[in-house]
Design an enzyme around this catalytic site. Structure first.
Site, PDB file in Angstrom:
ATOM      1  N   LEU A  31       3.623  -4.567 -42.622  1.00 46.72           N
ATOM      2  CA  LEU A  31       2.203  -4.896 -42.772  1.00 46.72           C
ATOM      3  C   LEU A  31       1.494  -4.571 -41.475  1.00 46.72           C
ATOM      4  CD1 LEU A  31       2.408  -8.309 -44.603  1.00 46.72           C
ATOM      5  CD2 LEU A  31       1.651  -6.139 -45.546  1.00 46.72           C
ATOM      6  N   SER A  32       0.330  -3.958 -41.577  1.00 45.79           N
ATOM      7  CA  SER A  32      -0.385  -3.567 -40.374  1.00 45.79           C
ATOM      8  C   SER A  32      -0.816  -4.790 -39.577  1.00 45.79           C
ATOM      9  CB  SER A  32      -1.615  -2.752 -40.763  1.00 45.79           C
ATOM     10  OG  SER A  32      -2.457  -2.658 -39.656  1.00 45.79           O
ATOM     11  N   GLN A  44       6.090  -4.697 -38.006  1.00 39.13           N
ATOM     12  CA  GLN A  44       6.178  -3.239 -38.034  1.00 39.13           C
ATOM     13  C   GLN A  44       5.003  -2.802 -38.901  1.00 39.13           C
ATOM     14  OE1 GLN A  44       7.764  -0.880 -36.184  1.00 39.13           O
ATOM     15  NE2 GLN A  44       9.786  -1.332 -36.952  1.00 39.13           N
ATOM     16  N   SER A  45       4.241  -1.821 -38.445  1.00 35.81           N
ATOM     17  CA  SER A  45       2.949  -1.585 -39.079  1.00 35.81           C
ATOM     18  C   SER A  45       3.014  -1.153 -40.527  1.00 35.81           C
ATOM     19  CB  SER A  45       2.169  -0.555 -38.295  1.00 35.81           C
ATOM     20  OG  SER A  45       1.464  -1.214 -37.297  1.00 35.81           O
ATOM     21  N   THR A  46       3.745  -0.117 -40.800  1.00 35.35           N
ATOM     22  CA  THR A  46       3.727   0.368 -42.172  1.00 35.35           C
ATOM     23  C   THR A  46       5.147   0.479 -42.681  1.00 35.35           C
ATOM     24  OG1 THR A  46       3.888   2.645 -41.488  1.00 35.35           O
ATOM     25  CG2 THR A  46       1.676   1.769 -41.755  1.00 35.35           C
TER      26      THR A  46
END
Ligand SMILES: [Zn+2]
Length: 683
Positions: free
Chosen positions: A64-65, A22-24
């Site tokens: 984390l992106s 999951q990006s952010t």
């Protein structure tokens, strides 16, 4: 599921890895659906025939992106497990998005192909050994990359357009808020506004960010939190140097709207990891700068002045700001010989000198000099006081006004804190009053809260009283005006610090040069004023301590005549009788007479009587060292007398000489020949 037939028992015997990304952190917090769906993949794996104990979830990369694998420990773990061949299938919500960069995904696909690992997403099962699947996955990955690019491009263009209109909303620094119409306004909270305004006022007074920190000692500075659980809340924390710089350098406080003040760049570190670093852009390169966009705390001109002041404080970049020492011209004095800045050196008891250090890098010229600081300082201060005009006195008065307002600011901050505490206590009281008396549990809690707020109010009131008491009484304007009229007195007043003097000096004088001067007893000082005018002052160089002033001729003459036959004691008496004084205006003493003897090479009367000779002479005649003769006199082996001047006088006769020679012959130390005649010890 598409291609379910590709899953063999061999795959099912190995582990099924569910990789979550999951990006952010914000996505993790706000898009819980996606996270839930990702966790549901574990059930998919079980449905596809894996035993539940063989299904593992790697979720270390949540938040984390995906743009690069550098920091993603989870992705690295996934890769290494695939390489080991212990993984039967990797499950992801969308395989083409496992890694946001094509390179990451290509590496995973290649490893999966070699180890016969399946990749599974909601669209189906990919067997990378199958050319078709490999091609489809490659295409999807390329599409994903292109989509990312197009999306980013659109977003950036839209952002840039909004920014150019000054309408792109960015988090505002504390002290500025958006109102209901999305306009930027100063914070309605007076305490916050006062704190921010005080940073600028303190900087104007103290001249450095550290000075602001010192002025805020014991006082807290607000910070508004963005995002996260604290979003929008105001927190008060001690003011740090970094924070002061942030405030001073932020153009938003000058009412300007800026977009693109920082850029992010990708960097590859020594380990080959890609890191993103943020760098400030110079003002000329800011893509959007709209002045007078909203009300600010300082004007744009003041903002530029602050920036210049901060740059002048930056010693690492070669600036030479005012320091605490007493040497007035520190930082603005230049060696006229080589043109290099001179250093102010302090030699104990606060005596300072200006020294040219060019010899250190081999640039010393014959004109390079060093000089006692006070010689230059006195001359420069004299020139300064003579040059001060009534207008500058007015400036000094304005500075005094600044001191007054600073006093007021300090107590104003305490007053605002009391107001806030009173408001909160009132609110707690109202909440307590509104609760139903039957609801005792709630009432008790609210009562406790009210009491706590009342205690806080008492503390704040006490702090206010202390702040008002602690302020030293200010001189009234009339006495200040009187003081300013008598500037020399103000200049020399013990309450005026060296720092103040230096500041005043620098407001008028651009630099001071120690000009090359052939006559070593003189010095020439050049002063360049900020107005562009230049002055030159010639002074007598102060003599180094320990060297007396030249003695007037009659006394010298007398010492020259009588010196060779008269002892120093007698000379002192004679000189005193005639009333002669030294160059420094003091009566002659033994030291002064000795100095004149040394300066004019006047011999002292011989202390030796009759057959007496000196230690050196005795040593010469005997061919031994003077130390031997001294030893003999000290141990009583040789008679000697001390002259009034302290010299050893040895009565010398042929008998004495014979005794001494016999002593040398018998001594193994002094006579190597004697040592050699001794029988050797044989073992
Ligand atoms: Zn020099």
């Amino acid at each position: 599921m598409n291609g379910e037939h590709k899953i063999t028992s061999g795959h099912r015997a190995r582990t099924a890895l569910v990789y979550l990304r999951q990006s952010t952190l914000m996505q993790v917090r706000e898009h819980t659906q996606s996270t839930l769906r990702q966790y549901a993949l574990a059930d998919t794996a079980v449905a596809l025939g894996w035993a539940p104990r063989d299904v593992e979830v790697i979720d270390r990369d949540l938040g984390l992106s995906g743009t690069s694998a550098a920091h993603r420990a989870g992705f690295r773990e996934l890769m290494s497990r695939v390489c080991l061949g212990e993984v039967g299938a990797v499950l992801g919500l969308e395989i083409s998005r496992l890694g946001r960069s094509n390179a990451d995904l290509a590496r995973l696909a290649e490893m999966a192909r070699l180890t016969g690992t399946l990749l599974i997403d909601s669209d189906g099962v990919y067997d990378l050994a199958d050319f078709n699947d490999w091609l489809v996955l490659g295409l999807k990955s390329t599409m994903s990359q292109a989509e990312l690019h197009i999306m980013a491009g659109r977003l950036q263009a839209a952002k840039r357009a909004a920014a150019e209109r000054g309408e792109l909303r960015a988090p505002l620094p504390v002290g500025l808020v958006y109102d209901d119409d999305a306009m930027v306004v100063t914070d309605p909270d007076a305490e916050v506004r006062a704190a921010v305004a005080d940073i600028f006022a303190c900087f104007a007074a103290a001249g450095s960010a550290y000075g602001v920190v010192a002025a805020f000692a014991g006082r807290k500075f607000p910070q508004r939190a963005y995002g996260g659980a604290w979003a929008g809340q105001l927190r008060w924390a001690p003011l740090t140097h970094h924070r002061v710089l942030q405030v001073l350098k932020n153009p938003a406080y000058a009412g300007a709207y800026v977009y693109g003040r920082c850029v992010t760049r990708k960097k590859i570190d020594a380990d080959g990891n890609v890191r993103t670093v943020t760098a400030d852009l110079p003002r000329a390169q800011w893509p959007v700068l709209i002045k007078d966009h909203h009300p600010g705390y300082v004007s744009w001109e003041e903002y530029l002045a602050i920036e210049a002041r901060l740059a002048a404080n930056h010693t690492a970049a070669g600036a030479r700001p005012v320091r605490e020492g007493t040497a007035l011209c520190q930082g603005i004095i230049i060696c006229g010989g080589c043109g290099a800045p001179m250093a102010a050196n302090y030699h104990g008891d606060d005596r300072a000198s200006y020294e040219c250090h060019s010899h250190r890098d081999g640039k010393k010229t014959p004109g390079c000099r060093s000089i006692t600081a006070h010689a230059v300082d006195d001359a420069v201060a004299g020139a300064l006081l003579a040059a001060l005009t009534p207008e500058q006195v007015v400036l000094a008065l304005a500075a005094a006004g600044e001191v007054t307002s600073q006093h007021q600011r300090t107590s104003r901050a305490a007053e605002l804190a009391v107001e806030r505490a009173r408001y909160e206590a009132d609110r707690a009281e109202r909440a307590f009053a509104q609760v139903e008396p039957e609801n005792r549990l709630v009432a008790r809690t609210l009562e406790a809260r009210w009491e706590a707020k009342l205690a806080a109010l008492a503390d704040a009131e006490q702090a206010l009283a202390a702040a008002q008491d602690a302020l030293p009484p200010l001189p009234d304007r009339a006495s200040l005006a009187k003081l300013a009229a008598d500037l020399p007195a103000l200049w020399h007043a013990p309450t005026t610090t060296p720092r103040d003097r230096k500041r005043l000096l620098r407001t008028l004088i651009a630099d001071v040069t120690l000009l090359p001067e052939a006559n070593r007893a003189k010095a020439r000082i050049g002063i360049r004023w900020h107005t562009g005018a230049a002055d030159e002052i010639a002074i007598d160089r102060p003599r180094p301590t320990g060297v007396p002033a030249p003695t007037p001729t009659p006394a010298t003459q007398l010492i020259r005549e009588l010196g060779p036959v008269t002892s120093n004691n007698d000379l002192v008496a004679i000189l005193a009788q005639r009333g002669y004084l030294t160059g420094a205006g003091r009566p002659f003493d033994i030291k002064a007479v000795q100095w004149v003897r040394h300066a004019y090479q006047i011999p002292s009367p011989s202390p030796y009587r009759g057959t007496e000779i000196s230690v050196a002479e005795a040593a010469r005649r005997l061919g031994c060292s003077p130390g031997v003769v001294y030893y003999w006199t000290e141990t009583g082996q040789l008679d000697a007398r001390r002259s009034p001047g302290g010299k050893l006088c040895i009565p010398w006769t042929p008998a004495t000489e014979a005794d001494c020679r016999a002593r040398i012959t018998s001594s193994g130390h002094l006579n190597p020949a004697a040592r050699r005649t001794r029988p050797r010890q044989h073992r």
